[in-house]
Enzyme design. Structure first.
Site, PDB file in Angstrom:
ATOM      1  N   HIS A  33      73.234 -11.193 -21.336  1.00  0.00           N
ATOM      2  CA  HIS A  33      72.580 -10.010 -21.891  1.00  0.00           C
ATOM      3  C   HIS A  33      73.439  -8.776 -21.629  1.00  0.00           C
ATOM      4  O   HIS A  33      74.161  -8.701 -20.631  1.00  0.00           O
ATOM      5  CB  HIS A  33      71.204  -9.811 -21.259  1.00  0.00           C
ATOM      6  CG  HIS A  33      70.189 -10.802 -21.701  1.00  0.00           C
ATOM      7  ND1 HIS A  33      68.858 -10.493 -21.800  1.00  0.00           N
ATOM      8  CD2 HIS A  33      70.297 -12.100 -22.086  1.00  0.00           C
ATOM      9  CE1 HIS A  33      68.185 -11.543 -22.218  1.00  0.00           C
ATOM     10  NE2 HIS A  33      69.041 -12.545 -22.389  1.00  0.00           N
ATOM     11  N   GLU A  51      72.691  -5.823 -20.567  1.00  0.00           N
ATOM     12  CA  GLU A  51      72.409  -5.165 -19.284  1.00  0.00           C
ATOM     13  C   GLU A  51      73.070  -5.896 -18.123  1.00  0.00           C
ATOM     14  O   GLU A  51      73.673  -5.277 -17.251  1.00  0.00           O
ATOM     15  CB  GLU A  51      70.894  -5.100 -19.012  1.00  0.00           C
ATOM     16  CG  GLU A  51      70.116  -4.348 -20.046  1.00  0.00           C
ATOM     17  CD  GLU A  51      69.523  -5.254 -21.126  1.00  0.00           C
ATOM     18  OE1 GLU A  51      70.244  -6.117 -21.663  1.00  0.00           O
ATOM     19  OE2 GLU A  51      68.341  -5.077 -21.437  1.00  0.00           O
ATOM     20  N   CYS A  88      64.392  -6.967 -21.000  1.00  0.00           N
ATOM     21  CA  CYS A  88      63.534  -8.143 -20.850  1.00  0.00           C
ATOM     22  C   CYS A  88      63.215  -8.348 -19.362  1.00  0.00           C
ATOM     23  O   CYS A  88      63.731  -7.608 -18.511  1.00  0.00           O
ATOM     24  CB  CYS A  88      64.259  -9.362 -21.415  1.00  0.00           C
ATOM     25  SG  CYS A  88      65.628  -9.941 -20.375  1.00  0.00           S
ATOM     26  N   CYS A 143      66.457  -8.825 -17.171  1.00  0.00           N
ATOM     27  CA  CYS A 143      67.255  -7.607 -17.043  1.00  0.00           C
ATOM     28  C   CYS A 143      66.525  -6.541 -16.235  1.00  0.00           C
ATOM     29  O   CYS A 143      67.144  -5.837 -15.443  1.00  0.00           O
ATOM     30  CB  CYS A 143      67.646  -7.098 -18.418  1.00  0.00           C
ATOM     31  SG  CYS A 143      68.762  -8.257 -19.273  1.00  0.00           S
TER      32      CYS A 143
END
Length: 154
Positions: A53, A55, A83, A86
């Site tokens: 991801h 992040e 999410c 993260c």
């Protein structure tokens, strides 16, 4: 243009790079004292990892750049609301502030589905959502529309 908008534009640049690589167009920028210390974008497909991801990639690069896992004094700019994974990484890295673009009604954990920053896992995180949300959402809509066309679904 505000400072938050300027930094979100950099996160949008990362999202566009991800889109060009066939990834979901999500980008992130980690900032400390007004300077960009790290960037990240989705790499789940290219690196074949669930951890890819934007992040997570920005946080990992930030830890390396700053020489430690504590990212106090940093702001993370990300084009989509984080999410659960993260959000947890943000809390564990002790990031002070998160600014995000589009809200994620399905999986967002910094306001939409829930707000992990307010559950009591440590220090609170200051949040600001909706910065350049329309641009962030448009990139995501373009990506998912393209996927549906490739799969023969309208």
């Amino acid at each position: 243009m505000t400072a938050d908008e300027a930094m979100m534009r950099l996160a949008l640049e990362e999202a566009r790079l991800a889109l060009g690589e066939g990834e979901a167009p999500i980008g992130a920028v980690l900032v400390k004292d007004g300077a960009v210390v790290a960037r990240g974008r989705n790499t789940r497909e290219t690196r074949k990892t669930a951890l890819g991801h934007a992040e997570i990639n920005a946080i990992a690069a930030g830890c390396e750049a700053l020489g430690g896992w504590r990212l106090e004094g940093c702001t993370l700019y990300v084009t989509l609301e984080p999410c659960p994974m993260c959000a947890g990484a943000i809390l564990n890295a002790r990031i002070d502030r998160v600014v995000f673009g589009a809200y994620d009604e399905k999986a967002g954990c910094m306001g939409s589905q829930m707000d992990l920053s307010k559950v009591g896992f440590g220090r609170p995180v200051r949040l600001r959502g909706g910065v350049l949300a329309e641009e962030s959402a448009a990139l995501l809509a373009e990506f998912f529309s393209s996927l549906r066309r490739k799969e023969g679904r309208s």
